[in-house]
Design a protein around this motif. Structure first.
Motif, PDB file in Angstrom:
ATOM      1  N   UNK A  43       0.834  -1.206   0.000  1.00  0.00           N
ATOM      2  CA  UNK A  43       0.000   0.000   0.000  1.00  0.00           C
ATOM      3  C   UNK A  43       0.873   1.263   0.000  1.00  0.00           C
ATOM      4  N   UNK A  44       2.034   1.188   0.605  1.00  0.00           N
ATOM      5  CA  UNK A  44       2.950   2.344   0.614  1.00  0.00           C
ATOM      6  C   UNK A  44       3.349   2.729  -0.801  1.00  0.00           C
ATOM      7  N   UNK A  45       3.714   1.732  -1.605  1.00  0.00           N
ATOM      8  CA  UNK A  45       4.074   2.005  -3.014  1.00  0.00           C
ATOM      9  C   UNK A  45       2.886   2.610  -3.748  1.00  0.00           C
ATOM     10  N   UNK A  46       1.698   2.038  -3.477  1.00  0.00           N
ATOM     11  CA  UNK A  46       0.516   2.518  -4.194  1.00  0.00           C
ATOM     12  C   UNK A  46       0.214   3.960  -3.844  1.00  0.00           C
ATOM     13  N   UNK A  47       0.192   4.287  -2.563  1.00  0.00           N
ATOM     14  CA  UNK A  47      -0.177   5.653  -2.136  1.00  0.00           C
ATOM     15  C   UNK A  47       0.868   6.681  -2.566  1.00  0.00           C
ATOM     16  N   UNK A  48       2.140   6.311  -2.490  1.00  0.00           N
ATOM     17  CA  UNK A  48       3.202   7.234  -2.936  1.00  0.00           C
ATOM     18  C   UNK A  48       3.129   7.460  -4.447  1.00  0.00           C
ATOM     19  N   UNK A  49       2.835   6.393  -5.184  1.00  0.00           N
ATOM     20  CA  UNK A  49       2.728   6.511  -6.649  1.00  0.00           C
ATOM     21  C   UNK A  49       1.531   7.373  -7.036  1.00  0.00           C
ATOM     22  N   UNK A  50       0.401   7.143  -6.365  1.00  0.00           N
ATOM     23  CA  UNK A  50      -0.789   7.963  -6.649  1.00  0.00           C
ATOM     24  C   UNK A  50      -0.445   9.444  -6.478  1.00  0.00           C
ATOM     25  N   UNK A  51       0.274   9.758  -5.400  1.00  0.00           N
ATOM     26  CA  UNK A  51       0.635  11.174  -5.183  1.00  0.00           C
ATOM     27  C   UNK A  51       1.572  11.699  -6.279  1.00  0.00           C
ATOM     28  N   UNK A  52       2.637  10.959  -6.562  1.00  0.00           N
ATOM     29  CA  UNK A  52       3.616  11.460  -7.545  1.00  0.00           C
ATOM     30  C   UNK A  52       3.008  11.618  -8.942  1.00  0.00           C
ATOM     31  N   UNK A  53       2.184  10.663  -9.351  1.00  0.00           N
ATOM     32  CA  UNK A  53       1.541  10.794 -10.671  1.00  0.00           C
ATOM     33  C   UNK A  53       0.588  11.986 -10.645  1.00  0.00           C
ATOM     34  N   UNK A  54      -0.169  12.117  -9.570  1.00  0.00           N
ATOM     35  CA  UNK A  54      -1.086  13.271  -9.449  1.00  0.00           C
ATOM     36  C   UNK A  54      -0.290  14.584  -9.513  1.00  0.00           C
ATOM     37  N   UNK A  55       0.877  14.600  -8.855  1.00  0.00           N
ATOM     38  CA  UNK A  55       1.702  15.820  -8.837  1.00  0.00           C
ATOM     39  C   UNK A  55       2.148  16.199 -10.252  1.00  0.00           C
ATOM     40  N   UNK A  56       2.638  15.208 -10.998  1.00  0.00           N
ATOM     41  CA  UNK A  56       3.091  15.479 -12.372  1.00  0.00           C
ATOM     42  C   UNK A  56       1.923  15.947 -13.262  1.00  0.00           C
TER      43      UNK A  56
END
Ligand SMILES: CCCSCc1cc(N)cc2c(=O)[nH]c(N)nc12
Ligand SMILES: [Zn+2]
Length: 371
Positions: free
Chosen positions: A326-339
């Protein structure tokens, strides 16, 4: 708008706000494209990608040819249906991955013979084979088969390689017969302005719906790319999309948009997310730092993504240190959203005549030390 049409709505110096029409709908540019190498953007569902503002997903000829195979994907209805992504898909031509991933390989005028990094089996890819694979996948934007040199390369190596890339483009164009797909040529030329301009002249002399700049983000000091871009990108056809392959950080994207680039892709936001590095409007955050152990604040107080709305740094640090998926998923969701948010705000800034101020504010924010 017709298929392949590229309409520029506003400009700010070399920066452009435009729309590219594909068979799976319009692409608003500047755009960051999420890399989905093996028919998935790692750790994210298509619905989550869409919720983050993703417009285009990238697939990869090399990987999908090796597993599960383009014929299998074609039998399953094509890559859109296979991965349940019904927006535009761009596929890379495979050459870059052959050179960066596979062991034994023999290069010739005809193409590249290589051994699979999965099982060592022998394969051969040529401009014609690359086009066949990408057409079988049902790709909306197909990349020409090119050779990408690593850095550094001698002038002689660059000369020889870009001439081959030009000859392979002509063969790619002759073999790409899928009417719904758009073929993009790839400009090479290493880190030499002389060679870049010559390659650009050759590649852009071929009538195509779009052109890419390859051969960057291949181990060179990144400032060399920043210095070259303003001398190359604005000279590419103004009425066609310009795609900078494999780039980059938020700073790289802002600098490149300012030089006239419209399209980007990079594994960075997804890859570093899994390693606990988070992009924020206040600079980069390394979530494993002990200072976040009991920090109840979100990753980025200026972000409205699912992760920042629902979870604390303390929780995300705990997930990272525990190796939780879940850590990978939540961090990825944020970074993709940021870009995606960065590109959305860049499009608005160009439209509203605020690009220079937005550019300068971003560059100030992003250069802050990692914390
Ligand atoms: C799915 C990955 C897309 S981009 C891969 C890539 C990345 C970088 N940095 C350069 C190149 C290049 O010069 N040519 C090609 N075909 N691809 C490149
Ligand atoms: Zn967020």
């Amino acid at each position: 708008m017709g298929l392949g049409e590229f309409k520029v709505h506003a400009t700010a110096g070399n920066a452009r706000r435009a729309t590219l029409m594909t068979a799976h709908g319009p692409v608003q540019t500047p755009v960051f494209m999420a890399v989905g190498t093996k028919a998935t953007v790692k750790a994210m569902t298509p619905e989550e990608l869409k919720d983050c503002g993703t417009q285009v997903v990238l697939g990869n000829t090399y990987h999908l040819h090796l597993r599960p195979g383009e014929k299998t994907i074609a039998k399953m209805g094509g890559l859109h249906k296979f991965m349940n992504w019904h927006g535009p898909i761009l596929t890379d031509s495979g050459g870059f991955q052959v050179f960066s991933l596979s062991q034994l390989r023999n290069m010739s005028e005809e193409g590249v013979e290589f051994r699979s990094h999965l099982d060592g089996a022998k394969h051969f890819i040529s401009p014609e084979k690359s086009m066949e694979i990408q057409m079988d996948l049902g790709s909306d934007i197909i990349m020409a088969f090119d050779e990408c040199l690593q850095y550094p390369a001698t002038e002689e190596e660059i000369d020889k390689s870009m001439a081959l890339t030009y000859r392979w483009l002509l063969r790619s164009k002759a073999a790409m017969t899928r009417k719904e797909s758009l073929l993009f040529g790839i400009v090479q030329g290493g880190l030499s302005l002389k060679h870049r301009l010559k390659s650009m002249e050759q590649i852009c002399s071929v009538e195509l719906p779009g052109y890419a700049l390859g051969g960057f983000s291949v181990g060179e000091p990144i400032h060399l790319m920043h210095e070259l871009l303003p001398h190359v990108a604005p000279k590419m056809p103004a009425n066609k999309p310009r795609y900078l392959m494999g780039v980059g950080t938020p700073t790289d994207l802002i600098i490149a948009i300012d030089s006239g680039i419209d399209m980007f892709d990079c594994v960075m936001p997804t890859r570093v997310a899994r390693n606990g590095t988070i992009f924020t409007w206040q600079g980069k955050v390394s979530i494993k730092r002990s200072e976040y152990r009991e920090d109840s604040s979100p990753l980025d107080p200026e972000c409205d993504c699912y992760t920042c709305t629902n979870y604390s740094k303390a929780y995300l640090r705990h997930l990272f240190l525990s190796g939780e998926i879940l850590g990978s998923r939540l961090n990825t969701i944020h970074n993709i959203h940021f870009y995606m948010k960065l590109m959305e705000l860049a499009r608005k800034a160009i439209e509203e005549g605020r690009w220079e101020a937005f550019r300068d504010d971003c560059l100030t924010r992003f250069v802050k030390k990692e914390r």
